[in-house]
Design a protein around this motif. Structure first.
Motif, mmCIF file in Angstrom:
data_model
loop_
_atom_site.group_PDB
_atom_site.id
_atom_site.type_symbol
_atom_site.label_atom_id
_atom_site.label_comp_id
_atom_site.label_asym_id
_atom_site.label_seq_id
_atom_site.Cartn_x
_atom_site.Cartn_y
_atom_site.Cartn_z
ATOM 1 N N CYS A 279 0.856 -1.182 0.000
ATOM 2 C CA CYS A 279 0.000 0.000 0.000
ATOM 3 C C CYS A 279 0.894 1.235 0.000
ATOM 4 O O CYS A 279 1.896 1.279 0.711
ATOM 5 N N GLN A 280 0.520 2.233 -0.809
ATOM 6 C CA GLN A 280 1.288 3.472 -0.889
ATOM 7 C C GLN A 280 0.496 4.670 -0.366
ATOM 8 O O GLN A 280 0.827 5.808 -0.679
ATOM 9 N N CYS A 281 -0.544 4.429 0.417
ATOM 10 C CA CYS A 281 -1.297 5.576 0.935
ATOM 11 C C CYS A 281 -0.423 6.357 1.918
ATOM 12 O O CYS A 281 0.556 5.852 2.462
ATOM 13 N N VAL B 220 -2.144 3.329 -5.318
ATOM 14 C CA VAL B 220 -1.008 3.687 -6.153
ATOM 15 C C VAL B 220 -1.171 5.074 -6.770
ATOM 16 O O VAL B 220 -0.249 5.566 -7.403
ATOM 17 N N ARG B 221 -2.302 5.716 -6.557
ATOM 18 C CA ARG B 221 -2.398 7.105 -7.022
ATOM 19 C C ARG B 221 -1.421 7.983 -6.246
ATOM 20 O O ARG B 221 -1.114 9.085 -6.653
ATOM 21 N N VAL C 178 6.368 -3.790 -7.182
ATOM 22 C CA VAL C 178 5.083 -3.112 -7.044
ATOM 23 C C VAL C 178 4.232 -3.290 -8.298
ATOM 24 O O VAL C 178 3.044 -3.055 -8.278
ATOM 25 N N GLY C 179 4.819 -3.784 -9.369
ATOM 26 C CA GLY C 179 4.058 -4.025 -10.587
ATOM 27 C C GLY C 179 3.575 -5.455 -10.731
ATOM 28 O O GLY C 179 2.999 -5.823 -11.752
ATOM 29 N N GLY D 242 -4.533 -0.661 -7.609
ATOM 30 C CA GLY D 242 -5.705 0.142 -7.285
ATOM 31 C C GLY D 242 -5.350 1.616 -7.290
ATOM 32 O O GLY D 242 -4.326 1.997 -6.759
ATOM 33 N N ARG D 243 -6.181 2.419 -7.888
ATOM 34 C CA ARG D 243 -5.900 3.859 -7.966
ATOM 35 C C ARG D 243 -6.843 4.632 -7.040
ATOM 36 O O ARG D 243 -7.739 5.309 -7.493
ATOM 37 N N GLY D 244 -6.633 4.496 -5.750
ATOM 38 C CA GLY D 244 -7.389 5.290 -4.805
ATOM 39 C C GLY D 244 -8.501 4.538 -4.101
ATOM 40 O O GLY D 244 -9.167 5.081 -3.251
ATOM 41 N N GLU D 245 -8.683 3.278 -4.433
ATOM 42 C CA GLU D 245 -9.630 2.476 -3.674
ATOM 43 C C GLU D 245 -9.001 1.107 -3.469
ATOM 44 O O GLU D 245 -8.008 0.761 -4.097
ATOM 45 N N ARG D 246 -9.589 0.332 -2.587
ATOM 46 C CA ARG D 246 -9.052 -0.994 -2.296
ATOM 47 C C ARG D 246 -9.109 -1.860 -3.542
ATOM 48 O O ARG D 246 -10.073 -1.833 -4.278
ATOM 49 N N VAL D 247 -8.062 -2.650 -3.757
ATOM 50 C CA VAL D 247 -8.004 -3.553 -4.894
ATOM 51 C C VAL D 247 -8.983 -4.701 -4.710
ATOM 52 O O VAL D 247 -9.648 -5.135 -5.613
#
Length: 177
Positions: free
Chosen positions: A42-44, A149-150, A163-164, A169-174
């Motif tokens: 997670c990158q949040c 990841v956003r 990480v790839g 997910g771009r701003g929500e849980r995958v």
């Protein structure tokens, strides 16, 4: 998945704890545990700040198969969002886990897993429980997804092969717990 994500030997259990050793845990894995789907990052901003790192790398353990094996007197929870606990040792500060209290899993911080299981330190004395090299690839493959990841850092975390590896997910849980 590509051959590079062959996980090798899979653990039946892991142990770990904090830096000062006051908090210890043990987690068991059911026979059908999906080691790829249960590993991620997670990158949040909350994870970055609580781990002091570019991203939080975790492995989900079913909470019903997880137990504390030493006193939890120094275990503290911080709630940056309602119902989501970030566990840490109040003595040494080690970040141990993230857990949605209504969910079935606990997301163990990879760095808190004992060296025996993570990279095989002392494997010769494990009685065959742990292979040479440990279970790091199975536990830290990050194929299960990457949340928020956003918030990735252009030219740094957006280009990391690890990480790839899974869905992004771009701003929500995958995925839902």
């Amino acid at each position: 998945m590509a051959d590079q994500y062959n996980l090798g030997a899979l653990p039946k259990r892991i142990t770990g704890g904090c830096l000062c050793g006051k908090i210890r845990y043990e987690g068991h894995f059911p026979d059908n545990h999906d080691f790829k789907q249960n590993s991620g990052t997670c990158q949040c901003t909350q994870c970055r700040r609580s781990t002091s790192h570019l991203f939080f790398m975790w492995h989900k353990v079913p909470y019903s198969l997880f137990k504390w094996t030493a006193s939890t007197d120094t275990l503290k929870n911080y709630y940056c969002s309602k119902g989501n606990a970030r566990g840490f040792c109040g003595n040494c500060g080690t970040f141990l886990y993230w857990r949605r209290e209504s969910g079935p899993n606990i997301n163990i911080a990879i760095g808190t897993i004992d060296p025996l299981y993570l990279f095989g330190e002392g494997w010769e004395d494990s009685g065959g429980e742990v292979p040479k090299g440990g279970f790091g690839r199975a536990l830290a493959n990050s194929c299960g997804g990457h949340e928020w990841v956003r918030n990735e850092i252009p030219g740094v975390t957006d280009e990391l092969e690890l990480v790839g590896a899974g869905p992004r997910g771009r701003g929500e849980r995958v995925e839902a717990d």
